[in-house]
Scaffold this motif. Structure first.
Motif, PDB file in Angstrom:
ATOM      1  N   VAL A  69       4.738 -70.594 -28.299  1.00 38.57           N
ATOM      2  CA  VAL A  69       5.784 -70.609 -27.294  1.00 38.57           C
ATOM      3  C   VAL A  69       7.091 -70.170 -27.959  1.00 38.57           C
ATOM      4  O   VAL A  69       7.368 -70.545 -29.101  1.00 38.57           O
ATOM      5  N   LEU A  71      10.741 -70.672 -28.134  1.00 37.61           N
ATOM      6  CA  LEU A  71      11.743 -71.667 -27.745  1.00 37.61           C
ATOM      7  C   LEU A  71      13.072 -71.041 -27.347  1.00 37.61           C
ATOM      8  O   LEU A  71      13.816 -71.615 -26.554  1.00 37.61           O
ATOM      9  N   LEU A  74      13.649 -70.578 -23.661  1.00 34.00           N
ATOM     10  CA  LEU A  74      13.686 -71.782 -22.842  1.00 34.00           C
ATOM     11  C   LEU A  74      15.054 -72.446 -22.934  1.00 34.00           C
ATOM     12  O   LEU A  74      15.738 -72.346 -23.946  1.00 34.00           O
ATOM     13  N   TYR A  77      13.881 -79.145 -22.168  1.00 36.83           N
ATOM     14  CA  TYR A  77      12.560 -79.766 -22.129  1.00 36.83           C
ATOM     15  C   TYR A  77      11.797 -79.468 -20.836  1.00 36.83           C
ATOM     16  O   TYR A  77      10.579 -79.310 -20.858  1.00 36.83           O
ATOM     17  N   ASP A  79      11.910 -76.729 -19.063  1.00 37.43           N
ATOM     18  CA  ASP A  79      11.354 -75.383 -19.232  1.00 37.43           C
ATOM     19  C   ASP A  79      10.144 -75.408 -20.163  1.00 37.43           C
ATOM     20  O   ASP A  79       9.151 -74.718 -19.922  1.00 37.43           O
ATOM     21  N   LEU A  80      10.230 -76.195 -21.242  1.00 37.96           N
ATOM     22  CA  LEU A  80       9.112 -76.294 -22.185  1.00 37.96           C
ATOM     23  C   LEU A  80       7.882 -76.864 -21.492  1.00 37.96           C
ATOM     24  O   LEU A  80       6.788 -76.306 -21.606  1.00 37.96           O
ATOM     25  N   ARG A  81       8.050 -77.953 -20.751  1.00 43.03           N
ATOM     26  CA  ARG A  81       6.912 -78.551 -20.037  1.00 43.03           C
ATOM     27  C   ARG A  81       6.305 -77.554 -19.043  1.00 43.03           C
ATOM     28  O   ARG A  81       5.086 -77.408 -18.981  1.00 43.03           O
ATOM     29  N   GLU A  83       6.424 -74.297 -19.106  1.00 45.80           N
ATOM     30  CA  GLU A  83       5.769 -73.212 -19.842  1.00 45.80           C
ATOM     31  C   GLU A  83       4.416 -73.660 -20.393  1.00 45.80           C
ATOM     32  O   GLU A  83       3.428 -72.937 -20.295  1.00 45.80           O
ATOM     33  N   LEU A  84       4.360 -74.863 -20.942  1.00 43.52           N
ATOM     34  CA  LEU A  84       3.097 -75.374 -21.492  1.00 43.52           C
ATOM     35  C   LEU A  84       2.073 -75.641 -20.387  1.00 43.52           C
ATOM     36  O   LEU A  84       0.877 -75.381 -20.571  1.00 43.52           O
ATOM     37  N   TRP A 119      17.967 -81.106 -27.243  1.00 49.22           N
ATOM     38  CA  TRP A 119      17.176 -79.878 -27.240  1.00 49.22           C
ATOM     39  C   TRP A 119      17.426 -79.015 -28.479  1.00 49.22           C
ATOM     40  O   TRP A 119      16.479 -78.582 -29.140  1.00 49.22           O
ATOM     41  N   CYS A 123      14.757 -78.001 -31.391  1.00 48.48           N
ATOM     42  CA  CYS A 123      14.423 -76.609 -31.718  1.00 48.48           C
ATOM     43  C   CYS A 123      14.589 -76.315 -33.203  1.00 48.48           C
ATOM     44  O   CYS A 123      13.838 -75.519 -33.767  1.00 48.48           O
ATOM     45  N   ILE A 129       3.781 -77.938 -32.163  1.00 48.45           N
ATOM     46  CA  ILE A 129       3.694 -78.788 -30.979  1.00 48.45           C
ATOM     47  C   ILE A 129       2.222 -79.073 -30.703  1.00 48.45           C
ATOM     48  O   ILE A 129       1.366 -78.186 -30.839  1.00 48.45           O
TER      49      ILE A 129
END
Length: 153
Positions: A69, A71, A74, A77, A79-81, A83-84, A119, A123, A129
């Motif tokens: 991913v 970072l 993004l 958090y 956006d991270l969730r 995306e995952l 955040w 990063c 992760i």
């Protein structure tokens, strides 16, 4: 700053500015831009930049192949969730009380829960992760690998 360059098959060590001067047809303005770009590229290769890591490997429990991913693409958090969830096709399962929990390994080798740090700090310190089942994370926290206070919803 000196660098080893390969220009028309000739390798040698010369200052970056001298190397730029050797490029035919470049004006002074272009030479300055090219010199700055070359210097930044060389510094990045030598590890001078301490900015946010671009691509971080992501491993999901039960999946044989890791993903990555970016970072920098993004904003936080959420956006991270999102995306995952898209990446592993587990829509809605990474939020509090879901089937899966996101943890990470930091720059000191400690495993921590995602979301406990600001955040930008996250990063800068994340190295990898992991997505584990929520049950697996509870088992890890009971054996003192993760702080149990962070697991309470």
């Amino acid at each position: 700053m000196n660098t080893t360059v390969d220009y028309n098959g000739v390798k040698g060590s010369m200052p970056v500015a001298s190397h730029i001067d050797q490029i035919p047809g470049t004006s002074k303005g272009h030479k300055q831009v090219a010199s700055k770009t070359l210097t930044q590229d060389m510094q990045a290769k030598q590890g001078y930049e301490t900015s946010i890591r671009r691509r971080i490997k992501v491993h999901m429990q039960g999946i044989a192949v890791d993903r990555a991913v970016d970072l920098t693409a993004l904003k936080g958090y959420d956006d991270l969730r999102n995306e995952l969830e898209k990446m592993f096709d587990i829509k809605g399962e990474l939020y509090c009380g879901g089937q899966w929990t996101i943890v990470f390994i930091d720059d000191e080798g400690d495993m921590m829960l995602v979301g406990d740090d600001p955040w930008v700090e996250f990063c800068n310190m994340v190295r990898k992760i992991y997505i584990y089942s929520s049950e697996e994370v509870k088992k890890m926290s009971s054996s003192c690998k993760l702080p149990s206070s962070s697991l309470e919803g």
